[in-house]
Design an enzyme around this catalytic site. Structure first.
Site, PDB file in Angstrom:
ATOM      1  N   SER A 229       0.947  -0.877   0.119  1.00  0.00           N
ATOM      2  CA  SER A 229      -0.052  -0.175   0.217  1.00  0.00           C
ATOM      3  C   SER A 229       0.710   0.957   0.244  1.00  0.00           C
ATOM      4  CB  SER A 229      -0.843  -0.091   1.048  1.00  0.00           C
ATOM      5  OG  SER A 229      -0.185  -0.250   2.510  1.00  0.00           O
TER       6      SER A 229
ATOM      7  N   GLY B 197      -3.524   7.172  -5.762  1.00  0.00           N
ATOM      8  CA  GLY B 197      -4.564   8.286  -5.449  1.00  0.00           C
ATOM      9  C   GLY B 197      -3.228   9.703  -6.200  1.00  0.00           C
TER      10      GLY B 197
ATOM     11  N   ASP C 279      -7.487  10.790  -0.774  1.00  0.00           N
ATOM     12  CA  ASP C 279      -7.263  11.040  -1.982  1.00  0.00           C
ATOM     13  C   ASP C 279      -7.999  11.282  -2.751  1.00  0.00           C
ATOM     14  OD1 ASP C 279      -4.999   9.160  -2.425  1.00  0.00           O
ATOM     15  OD2 ASP C 279      -6.125   7.127  -2.251  1.00  0.00           O
TER      16      ASP C 279
ATOM     17  N   GLU D 139     -10.035   4.406  -9.032  1.00  0.00           N
ATOM     18  CA  GLU D 139      -9.526   4.074  -8.043  1.00  0.00           C
ATOM     19  C   GLU D 139      -9.601   2.831  -7.152  1.00  0.00           C
ATOM     20  OE1 GLU D 139      -7.403   6.522  -5.489  1.00  0.00           O
ATOM     21  OE2 GLU D 139      -5.880   5.284  -4.811  1.00  0.00           O
TER      22      GLU D 139
ATOM     23  N   LYS E  31      13.912  -5.431  -8.489  1.00  0.00           N
ATOM     24  CA  LYS E  31      13.425  -6.884  -8.469  1.00  0.00           C
ATOM     25  C   LYS E  31      11.538  -6.727  -9.288  1.00  0.00           C
ATOM     26  CE  LYS E  31      15.504  -9.751  -7.285  1.00  0.00           C
ATOM     27  NZ  LYS E  31      16.979 -10.423  -7.832  1.00  0.00           N
TER      28      LYS E  31
ATOM     29  N   PRO F 262       8.108  -9.754  -7.607  1.00  0.00           N
ATOM     30  CA  PRO F 262       6.594  -8.705  -6.639  1.00  0.00           C
ATOM     31  C   PRO F 262       5.601  -8.688  -7.903  1.00  0.00           C
ATOM     32  CG  PRO F 262       8.597  -8.064  -5.487  1.00  0.00           C
ATOM     33  CD  PRO F 262       8.603  -8.854  -7.051  1.00  0.00           C
TER      34      PRO F 262
ATOM     35  N   CYS G 110     -10.095  26.559  11.676  1.00  0.00           N
ATOM     36  CA  CYS G 110     -11.456  25.862  12.412  1.00  0.00           C
ATOM     37  C   CYS G 110     -10.809  26.113  14.027  1.00  0.00           C
ATOM     38  CB  CYS G 110     -11.646  24.692  11.734  1.00  0.00           C
ATOM     39  SG  CYS G 110     -12.776  23.643  12.095  1.00  0.00           S
ATOM     40  N   LEU G 111     -10.276  25.135  14.464  1.00  0.00           N
ATOM     41  CA  LEU G 111     -10.354  24.565  15.586  1.00  0.00           C
ATOM     42  C   LEU G 111      -8.972  26.567  15.642  1.00  0.00           C
ATOM     43  CD1 LEU G 111      -9.473  23.909  18.145  1.00  0.00           C
ATOM     44  CD2 LEU G 111      -8.343  22.717  17.859  1.00  0.00           C
TER      45      LEU G 111
ATOM     46  N   ARG H 147     -17.953  21.053  15.250  1.00  0.00           N
ATOM     47  CA  ARG H 147     -19.382  20.872  15.911  1.00  0.00           C
ATOM     48  C   ARG H 147     -19.653  22.359  16.935  1.00  0.00           C
ATOM     49  NH1 ARG H 147     -20.792  15.741  15.655  1.00  0.00           N
ATOM     50  NH2 ARG H 147     -18.437  14.332  15.596  1.00  0.00           N
TER      51      ARG H 147
ATOM     52  N   HIS I 184     -12.961  25.666   6.192  1.00  0.00           N
ATOM     53  CA  HIS I 184     -11.347  24.987   5.869  1.00  0.00           C
ATOM     54  C   HIS I 184     -11.676  25.188   4.588  1.00  0.00           C
ATOM     55  CE1 HIS I 184     -11.251  22.190   9.137  1.00  0.00           C
ATOM     56  NE2 HIS I 184     -12.733  22.406   9.465  1.00  0.00           N
TER      57      HIS I 184
ATOM     58  N   GLU J 222      -8.524  25.030   2.706  1.00  0.00           N
ATOM     59  CA  GLU J 222      -7.821  24.014   2.234  1.00  0.00           C
ATOM     60  C   GLU J 222      -7.822  23.092   1.460  1.00  0.00           C
ATOM     61  OE1 GLU J 222      -8.399  24.220   5.291  1.00  0.00           O
ATOM     62  OE2 GLU J 222      -8.604  21.827   6.871  1.00  0.00           O
TER      63      GLU J 222
HETATM   64  N1  GLN Z   1     -13.276  20.783  17.585  1.00  0.00           N
HETATM   65  C1  GLN Z   1     -13.607  21.850  16.646  1.00  0.00           C
HETATM   66  C2  GLN Z   1     -15.241  21.646  16.578  1.00  0.00           C
HETATM   67  O1  GLN Z   1     -15.471  20.668  16.537  1.00  0.00           O
HETATM   68  C3  GLN Z   1     -13.068  21.917  15.850  1.00  0.00           C
HETATM   69  C4  GLN Z   1     -13.193  21.419  14.627  1.00  0.00           C
HETATM   70  C5  GLN Z   1     -11.951  21.451  13.833  1.00  0.00           C
HETATM   71  O2  GLN Z   1     -10.820  22.410  13.381  1.00  0.00           O
HETATM   72  N2  GLN Z   1     -12.332  20.913  11.808  1.00  0.00           N
HETATM   73  O3  GLN Z   1     -15.749  22.334  16.845  1.00  0.00           O
END
Ligand code: GLN
Length: 533
Positions: free
Chosen positions: A12, A17, A70, A138, A185, A188, A380-381, A461, A506, A508
């Site tokens: 693996s 991916g 992925d 995939e 080789k 495999p 986020c956090l 949350r 997020h 990203e």
């Molecule tokens: N733990 C935090 C929440 O639930 C932040 C979550 C996160 O960073 N994705 O709100």
């Protein structure tokens, strides 16, 4: 409709991916529309409940699906829109089959792996391919895994039904290098292909992952023993600098030409200009270098903050600079202080996370960024951390916290969302997926996006607590954006600071090398300025 199935052999973590994503990118340069999906043979319904130690990052889609990382590669390499239907697990297959069985949909038949489970899998292939020229699927895991068998059997059946000229099997395999013997080789790989042929799948293309170049002899041998045409034995060496070199490397091996010829697709030649430019910007950036500290608790795990690291690379492409990432363990900051780890850093990023381990170290890092005017990006956090830090150290609310870490605090500046209060199930119950956000006039966010209304993906949350909104704003923590429907604060910005921005979403998950994310670009741009000061 044309279908490409990608399987993996020998071990693996071969980068299937990435290979799938890069192949998709190559086909897009030929003006074909592509969609990529992943089948994961494990029994979890989705990876949302798995620990980063097990699984790496959970990648979230617009529709709120929590998927395999992925899918992040697929979205970064290609433009196809992905949804929850593009990541199928055995857990989902069985869940669905069993629901049908309970409803009586099978009309009294014995429900079996063949045909009921395999039918379910084939339906998913057909549905996912609708409307595109090429669907790449995939298959997770390695050929020979027991749990992968129903998927491979479904592919075999599918190829028979769709017509062999419409289906291409690509097998990604490893050529281990034996130091003592001084050679690569092939055995495999031969055995892995034999295993595939045993279940009725003959690969059309063999992609050989290797640390050293293959010899002519080896290609001949693999061709002969694996029953694959000589020119369809592709060498995929470890990339020298960046994963974004992969489309260029595969193009040089003629992979796109091979694929379109085999599938009888008419298309223009690949235009590699954009990928060449991306690679140039990574390998020989013109605008200097900046150092970004990512302060987290899974810094030893390659994949835990995958999309964050990738987005920083994209922001480097956007700024034509090198971004040097320094991974900092927040618990070390907790025990040894910030100076040792953060002095000389040009930007501090705190990514998402759950649970209270390492939290205090992150709060110290945020304070360090604020006081030393180091560009700070909280995600986020990381946004919640910035709010807690501000409430404690600027507003003087010493016990300010998130209810996630202290449910008795008098100042829960971050609190559980109302809709979360009665939920007990852990799977797929967070605030998930794409939500609108309206940016505030004069905010750094608006300057970065250059548009008033945006959409970003969420997974959390807890939430900025509006009960403290006035106090925080009056104290200098500005609101950079809100969710207009529910009046939720999604972006905070420290007023008296060059660039300290926290976002509840997020970003990203929306960054690509060809389209670096505006907030990451702005953050890295500020860090670059700082590096030159
Ligand atoms: N733990 C935090 C929440 O639930 C932040 C979550 C996160 O960073 N994705 O709100």
């Amino acid at each position: 409709m044309k279908y490409i199935f990608i399987t993996g052999g020998v071990v693996s973590s071969l980068g299937k991916g990435l290979t799938s994503g890069a192949l998709g990118a190559l086909l897009e340069t030929r003006n074909l529309t592509v969609r990529i999906q992943k089948f994961d043979p494990y029994l979890n319904v989705d990876p949302g409940t798995m620990s980063p130690f097990q699984h790496g990052e959970v990648y979230v889609l617009d529709d709120g699906a929590e998927t395999d990382l992925d899918l992040g590669h697929y979205e970064r390499f290609t433009h196809g829109k992905l949804s929850r239907f593009n990541n199928l697990t055995s857990g989902q297959v069985y869940e669905h089959v069993l629901q049908k069985e309970r409803r009586g949909d099978y009309l009294g038949k014995t429900v079996q792996v063949i045909p009921h489970v395999t039918n379910e899998i084939k339906d998913r292939i057909r549905a996912a391919g609708e409307g595109v020229d090429v669907l790449i699927t995939e298959i997770g895991g390695t050929v020979g895994d027991i749990e992968g068998l129903p998927f491979l059997e479904a592919l075999r059946q599918f190829a028979l039904e769709a017509g062999r000229e419409n289906v291409l099997f690509v097998h990604v395999t490893l050529l281990p290098y034996l130091k003592a013997a001084g050679e690569l080789k092939t055995k495999p790989s031969q055995q892995s292909v034999a295993k595939l042929r045993e279940i009725g799948i003959q690969p059309d293309i063999l992609v050989c992952r290797t640390e050293h170049p293959m010899t002519e002899d080896m290609r001949q041998k693999l061709s002969l023993f694996c029953n694959v045409e000589y020119k369809a034995v592709i060498e995929e060496m470890d990339v020298p600098h960046s994963i974004y070199e992969l489309p260029v490397i595969l193009a040089a091996e003629g992979m796109d030409k091979l694929v379109v010829d085999r599938l009888q697709i008419k298309s223009k030649d690949a235009d590699m200009a954009q990928w060449n430019d991306i690679v140039r910007r990574i390998v020989e950036p013109q605008a200097g270098e900046c150092k970004i500290a990512v302060v987290g608790k899974y810094i030893d795990l390659q994949d835990a903050y995958k999309s964050i690291y990738e987005s920083l690379t994209h922001a480097g492409i956007g700024n034509d600079c090198k971004v040097k990432v320094v991974r900092v363990d927040s618990e070390m900051i907790e025990s040894e202080g910030p100076e040792k780890y953060l002095a000389g850093i040009d930007g501090i990023l705190i990514p998402g996370g759950f649970g209270d381990r390492g939290i205090e170290g992150k709060i110290i890092a945020a304070k360090y960024a604020r006081e030393n005017k180091i560009p700070y990006f909280g995600i986020c956090l990381g946004m919640q951390i910035a709010v807690i830090e501000y409430a404690r150290n600027v507003l003087g609310l010493a016990d300010a916290n998130s209810a996630e870490f202290d449910d008795k605090t008098k100042h829960p500046v971050i609190d559980l969302m109302d809709e979360q209060k009665l939920i007990t199930d852990k799977g797929a119950t967070m605030r998930l997926g794409s939500y609108e956000c309206e940016l505030a006039e004069g905010s750094k966010a608006l300057a970065a996006y250059a548009q008033k209304s945006i959409r970003e993906r969420h997974r959390h949350r807890y939430e900025y607590n509006n009960a403290f909104r006035k106090q925080l704003i009056d104290g200098g923590l500005k609101v950079g954006g809100i969710n207009p429907k529910r009046d939720l604060v999604e972006i905070v910005e420290v007023e008296d600071h060059p660039w300290m921005v926290g976002v509840q979403f997020h970003p990203e998950f929306l960054s690509k090398p060809s389209k670096p994310h505006p907030l990451f670009c702005a953050f890295v741009g500020e860090a670059l300025k700082k590096s030159k000061r």
